[in-house]
Enzyme design. Structure first.
Site, short mmCIF file in Angstrom:
data_model
loop_
_atom_site.label_atom_id
_atom_site.label_comp_id
_atom_site.label_asym_id
_atom_site.label_seq_id
_atom_site.Cartn_x
_atom_site.Cartn_y
_atom_site.Cartn_z
CG LEU A 105 -24.25 82.34 78.46
CD1 LEU A 105 -23.50 82.47 79.79
CD2 LEU A 105 -25.71 81.99 78.75
CG ASP A 106 -28.19 87.15 74.69
OD1 ASP A 106 -27.87 86.44 73.73
OD2 ASP A 106 -29.36 87.30 75.09
CE1 TYR A 107 -20.27 93.33 74.66
CE2 TYR A 107 -21.86 94.65 75.90
CZ TYR A 107 -20.59 94.48 75.36
OH TYR A 107 -19.65 95.46 75.54
CB THR A 109 -26.39 86.56 79.42
OG1 THR A 109 -27.56 87.07 78.79
CG2 THR A 109 -26.77 85.37 80.29
CE LYS A 192 -31.23 89.59 77.12
NZ LYS A 192 -30.01 89.61 76.35
#
Ligand code: URA
Length: 247
Positions: A105-107, A109, A192
């Site tokens: 998961l992104d920073y 998220t 995104k």
């Protein structure tokens, strides 16, 4: 550990999916007790034999561990960050075995992130072939038209490759609305990029479910072990072999 097919041992140890492990074997990258083994039916015992892939010795995890974390914003999904930012690893400390995140998961998220030391499980959860549903809620800068929603569901081109069919439902209509998105794949920055294809930016993103596992009872920043029953369900869903069976 028991005597098992080499490709199964490799995939369970997290080296690669079974299919890719087979490639490594036929390419002569795998040795058992110092001898190159290129035959796909070959068996070995990870406890007894010295198995090396590209010269690196495989170690048998003592216990298979499966963890669900409710990732907060502001940490990176990696075991080590060269930039020194906080990583998700600080939230799963104190495990008896070394575990690694399943996918990422992104920073910024939040939400559900699994960890395990079972490479075969990790490969199956992340592979689009397993068709395991990952559900997200996402706040974006402006509603999509009906036509754009249909395009989103059918798949949009990302870096020249169309995304797999996805679920999309408007759950909070407002100026910057919330959508529920269901994916079976996990390409980098997928959500995104899918919204940015229609000129919308993602303001908030949370993964709320992977298969049948949700965030209920896991506060942000906390984790829990998956239960034996949940793992039995996952094994069926992901068509994983029973522990100890060599198939
Ligand atoms: N899609 C994204 O863009 N980011 C995530 O963290 C997960 C899915």
């Amino acid at each position: 550990m028991a005597v098992e097919r080499l490709q199964k041992i490799l995939s369970r140890a997290g080296v690669a999916s079974r299919r890719k492990a087979e490639d490594l074997i036929v390419q002569g990258m795998v040795t058992v007790n110092g001898k190159v083994v290129m035959e796909l039916g070959s068996k070995a015992d990870l406890d007894q034999d010295h198995i090396k892939v590209d010269g690196k010795l495989l170690h048998a995890p003592k216990n298979l561990i499966y963890i669900a974390l409710n990732k907060p914003k502001g940490c990176v999904t990696t075991t080590e960050d060269p930039e020194g930012r906080p990583t998700v690893m600080k939230l799963v400390r104190g495990m008896k075995e070394r575990v690694v995140p399943v996918g990422r998961l992104d920073y910024n998220t939040e939400g559900l992130l699994l960890f395990t030391n079972d490479g075969d499980f990790a490969n199956r959860v992340t592979s689009a072939k397993s068709k395991l549903e990952k559900v997200y809620v996402v706040k974006v800068t402006g509603q999509l038209t009906d036509d754009q929603c249909e395009q989103f569901r059918r798949g949009v081109p990302i870096h020249g490759n169309r995304t797999a069919p996805a679920g999309l439902k408007l759950i909070r209509p407002q100026e910057n609305p919330w959508y529920e998105v269901k994916l079976i794949e996990g390409r980098t920055n997928q959500i995104k990029l899918m919204f940015s294809h229609f000129g919308r930016l993602v303001e908030k993103l949370r993964r709320v479910r992977i298969g049948f596992i949700g965030l209920e009872g896991i506060p942000p920043g906390k984790c829990r072990h998956l239960t034996t029953r949940e793992m039995e369900r996952f094994r069926k869903l992901l068509k994983m072999p029973e522990p100890g069976h060599d198939n």
